[in-house]
Design a protein around this motif. Structure first.
Motif, short mmCIF file in Angstrom:
data_model
loop_
_atom_site.label_atom_id
_atom_site.label_comp_id
_atom_site.label_asym_id
_atom_site.label_seq_id
_atom_site.Cartn_x
_atom_site.Cartn_y
_atom_site.Cartn_z
N LYS A 19 -3.57 4.06 -10.51
CA LYS A 19 -2.88 4.89 -10.80
C LYS A 19 -1.86 4.57 -11.63
N ALA A 20 -1.11 3.38 -10.97
CA ALA A 20 0.12 2.84 -11.92
C ALA A 20 -0.36 1.79 -12.98
N SER B 61 3.87 1.48 -1.81
CA SER B 61 4.57 1.84 -3.05
C SER B 61 4.09 0.35 -3.89
N CYS C 137 0.71 -1.21 -0.11
CA CYS C 137 -0.06 -0.07 0.01
C CYS C 137 0.96 1.16 0.01
N GLU D 239 -6.07 2.31 -4.91
CA GLU D 239 -5.78 3.76 -5.53
C GLU D 239 -4.42 3.55 -6.15
N ASN D 240 -3.34 3.03 -5.70
CA ASN D 240 -2.27 2.86 -6.36
C ASN D 240 -2.24 2.04 -7.66
#
Length: 204
Positions: free
Chosen positions: A112-113, A72, A70, A108-109
């Motif tokens: 985005k990623a 990275s 969470c 969320e990551n």
């Protein structure tokens, strides 16, 4: 590839629920892929006990030890997810998080990623809820506030009134989003097929 993020505090019973859910999804799958489900374990330490149990049940498990997912999605994590999709072609990828992870941040990551949507399932320890609610308020709130599905585990260890109180607490945490589906379960008995099927429909 559909992604399920499985969260919950240490000792809440994530692996027990994961085994039943993974078995059900495998049996219900109609995909031709050999890898119907891949489990990505995020471990904060250097040893994983859970993955031995999962692998002994015939599940394919990939374990990551480089910190909490969470925080990275760099390093080996993004390449691992991409490689899983490209080589295994699973119908479902289940990310089993550490007990200190915030599933909403992971979701969320991921978005985005690598532009991947996901569903959050959080396992709550009903027996220890009241004991941990005050000292670990932010963590518990973070683990349930963005959940789409919540398992209130260890229902056999608490009164029904306690389960109702927990549901009320969760409703407050989730006031800014649609309320999660909430199921009361116990490790002493199998999760009813109708509950597992509902979970399958949500993550499909």
């Amino acid at each position: 590839m559909k992604i399920l993020i499985l969260g919950g505090f240490l000792g809440s019973g994530k692996t027990t629920i994961l085994l039943q859910l993974a078995q059900y999804l495998t049996e219900a799958s109609d995909t031709a892929s050999d890898s119907k489900i891949v489990i990505l374990e995020n471990e904060a330490g250097q040893k994983s006990i859970d993955n031995k149990l999962l692998e002994s049940s015939g599940l394919f498990v990939k374990t990551l030890f480089n910190g909490c997912i969470c925080c990275s999605l760099s390093g080996e994590i993004v390449p691992a997810i991409i490689k899983i999709e490209e080589t295994c072609h699973p119908e479902w990828l289940i990310i089993e998080t550490t007990g200190l992870a915030y599933p909403g941040m992971i979701q969320e990551n991921l978005k985005k990623a690598i532009w991947m949507d996901s569903v959050i399932c959080t396992v709550v320890d009903s027996f220890r809820w009241k004991r941990f609610l005050t000292p670990m308020y932010e963590l518990i709130k973070g683990q349930v506030s963005d959940a789409d599905i919540i398992f209130l585990n260890k229902k056999d260890l608490v009164e029904s009134t306690v389960l109702d109180e927990i549901k009320q607490d969760i409703a407050v945490f989730q006031k800014e989003k649609k309320q999660a589906l909430c199921f009361c379960v116990s490790a002493l008995e199998p999760i009813p097929p109708e509950i597992l099927n509902t979970v399958r429909e949500v993550i499909s």
